[in-house]
Design a protein around this motif. Structure first.
Motif, PDB file in Angstrom:
ATOM      1  N   ASP A  50       0.819  -1.207   0.000  1.00 57.85           N
ATOM      2  CA  ASP A  50       0.000   0.000   0.000  1.00 57.85           C
ATOM      3  C   ASP A  50       0.861   1.268   0.000  1.00 57.85           C
ATOM      4  OD1 ASP A  50      -2.387   1.392  -0.024  1.00 57.85           O
ATOM      5  OD2 ASP A  50      -2.577   1.409   2.150  1.00 57.85           O
ATOM      6  N   ALA A  51       1.977   1.204  -0.703  1.00 55.22           N
ATOM      7  CA  ALA A  51       2.902   2.329  -0.839  1.00 55.22           C
ATOM      8  C   ALA A  51       3.860   1.990  -1.967  1.00 55.22           C
ATOM      9  CB  ALA A  51       3.679   2.542   0.465  1.00 55.22           C
ATOM     10  N   LEU A  52       4.580   2.975  -2.408  1.00 54.63           N
ATOM     11  CA  LEU A  52       5.622   2.724  -3.397  1.00 54.63           C
ATOM     12  C   LEU A  52       6.880   2.227  -2.693  1.00 54.63           C
ATOM     13  CD1 LEU A  52       5.373   5.820  -5.775  1.00 54.63           C
ATOM     14  CD2 LEU A  52       4.587   3.484  -6.210  1.00 54.63           C
ATOM     15  N   PRO A  53       7.748   1.542  -3.407  1.00 57.25           N
ATOM     16  CA  PRO A  53       9.049   1.191  -2.826  1.00 57.25           C
ATOM     17  C   PRO A  53       9.785   2.457  -2.409  1.00 57.25           C
ATOM     18  CG  PRO A  53       8.694   0.037  -4.893  1.00 57.25           C
ATOM     19  CD  PRO A  53       7.593   1.043  -4.763  1.00 57.25           C
ATOM     20  N   GLU A  54      10.783   2.316  -1.566  1.00 56.59           N
ATOM     21  CA  GLU A  54      11.473   3.500  -1.037  1.00 56.59           C
ATOM     22  C   GLU A  54      12.236   4.299  -2.092  1.00 56.59           C
ATOM     23  OE1 GLU A  54      14.428   2.324   1.885  1.00 56.59           O
ATOM     24  OE2 GLU A  54      14.574   0.409   0.858  1.00 56.59           O
ATOM     25  N   ARG A  55      12.610   3.672  -3.201  1.00 52.21           N
ATOM     26  CA  ARG A  55      13.320   4.370  -4.287  1.00 52.21           C
ATOM     27  C   ARG A  55      12.567   4.181  -5.607  1.00 52.21           C
ATOM     28  NH1 ARG A  55      19.270   2.137  -3.012  1.00 52.21           N
ATOM     29  NH2 ARG A  55      18.348   0.414  -4.126  1.00 52.21           N
ATOM     30  N   PRO A  56      11.375   4.768  -5.714  1.00 55.65           N
ATOM     31  CA  PRO A  56      10.606   4.576  -6.950  1.00 55.65           C
ATOM     32  C   PRO A  56      11.199   5.384  -8.098  1.00 55.65           C
ATOM     33  CG  PRO A  56       9.507   6.172  -5.566  1.00 55.65           C
ATOM     34  CD  PRO A  56      10.679   5.642  -4.773  1.00 55.65           C
ATOM     35  N   PRO A  57      11.026   4.915  -9.325  1.00 51.01           N
ATOM     36  CA  PRO A  57      11.441   5.729 -10.478  1.00 51.01           C
ATOM     37  C   PRO A  57      10.674   7.051 -10.472  1.00 51.01           C
ATOM     38  CG  PRO A  57      10.935   3.482 -11.162  1.00 51.01           C
ATOM     39  CD  PRO A  57      10.481   3.623  -9.732  1.00 51.01           C
ATOM     40  N   ALA A  58      11.303   8.110 -10.941  1.00 56.54           N
ATOM     41  CA  ALA A  58      10.670   9.436 -10.984  1.00 56.54           C
ATOM     42  C   ALA A  58       9.347   9.385 -11.739  1.00 56.54           C
ATOM     43  CB  ALA A  58      11.621  10.444 -11.610  1.00 56.54           C
ATOM     44  N   GLU A  59       9.283   8.588 -12.776  1.00 57.31           N
ATOM     45  CA  GLU A  59       8.067   8.457 -13.581  1.00 57.31           C
ATOM     46  C   GLU A  59       6.865   8.050 -12.711  1.00 57.31           C
ATOM     47  OE1 GLU A  59       6.485   5.180 -16.839  1.00 57.31           O
ATOM     48  OE2 GLU A  59       8.628   5.601 -16.708  1.00 57.31           O
ATOM     49  N   TRP A  60       7.078   7.177 -11.742  1.00 58.35           N
ATOM     50  CA  TRP A  60       5.975   6.729 -10.884  1.00 58.35           C
ATOM     51  C   TRP A  60       5.472   7.855  -9.995  1.00 58.35           C
ATOM     52  CZ3 TRP A  60       7.885   1.364  -8.682  1.00 58.35           C
ATOM     53  CH2 TRP A  60       8.007   0.456  -9.752  1.00 58.35           C
ATOM     54  N   THR A  61       6.374   8.602  -9.404  1.00 53.64           N
ATOM     55  CA  THR A  61       5.939   9.698  -8.520  1.00 53.64           C
ATOM     56  C   THR A  61       5.333  10.841  -9.323  1.00 53.64           C
ATOM     57  OG1 THR A  61       8.207  10.550  -8.465  1.00 53.64           O
ATOM     58  CG2 THR A  61       7.521   9.117  -6.658  1.00 53.64           C
ATOM     59  N   GLU A  62       5.881  11.115 -10.504  1.00 53.67           N
ATOM     60  CA  GLU A  62       5.324  12.166 -11.361  1.00 53.67           C
ATOM     61  C   GLU A  62       3.896  11.849 -11.770  1.00 53.67           C
ATOM     62  OE1 GLU A  62       8.163  12.343 -14.547  1.00 53.67           O
ATOM     63  OE2 GLU A  62       9.691  13.276 -13.269  1.00 53.67           O
ATOM     64  N   LYS A  63       3.576  10.576 -11.945  1.00 54.09           N
ATOM     65  CA  LYS A  63       2.221  10.164 -12.312  1.00 54.09           C
ATOM     66  C   LYS A  63       1.297  10.045 -11.101  1.00 54.09           C
ATOM     67  CE  LYS A  63       3.389   7.582 -16.492  1.00 54.09           C
ATOM     68  NZ  LYS A  63       3.373   6.252 -17.143  1.00 54.09           N
TER      69      LYS A  63
END
Length: 135
Positions: A50-63
């Protein structure tokens, strides 16, 4: 071996190495599926976080993505035992080196117990997605 060392038992540890400094214990994920394929003697587990991994790709956070899932496929299954399912939460998911050098897996929950031996395990797929939050 502690709960986060499971990734080292996979054939594809690099699949998650860039996303996590240290892979979380599998019990921190929601085990949402077990698919048994008797034709290939394989078994696939689906886990959601229920969260992103601690080092998500920028593309994931931007979306604006906010959840993550991964699928582990176990190949060459033997000694499979499943007792119950009932949508129970898994309280313990352990992967360890088995007596024959393969992978021994055990899942325990309130109304769930499963275990098997596998020749190998690999990270089949990962995916980030947008999950609705209910309060």
């Amino acid at each position: 071996m502690d709960g986060s060392d499971w990734l080292q038992l996979t054939d594809t540890p690099e699949a998650l190495a860039l996303l996590f400094t240290r892979p979380p214990d599998l019990t921190s994920f929601d085990l949402f599926s077990i698919h048994i394929d008797e034709r290939d003697t394989s078994l696939t587990l689906g886990f959601a976080l229920d969260a992103l991994p601690e080092r998500p790709p920028a593309e994931w956070t931007e979306k604006g993505l906010n959840a993550f899932e991964l699928f582990l496929t176990f190949e060459g299954i033997s000694h499979l035992r499943v007792d119950g399912w009932h949508g129970s939460r898994a309280d313990a998911v352990t992967l360890a080196t088995g007596a024959s050098g393969g992978i021994r897996t055990e899942i325990l929950g309130d109304a769930l117990s499963a275990s098997w031996d596998a020749r190998r395990v690999r990270v089949l797929r990962t995916r980030a997605y947008l999950a609705a939050r209910h309060e």
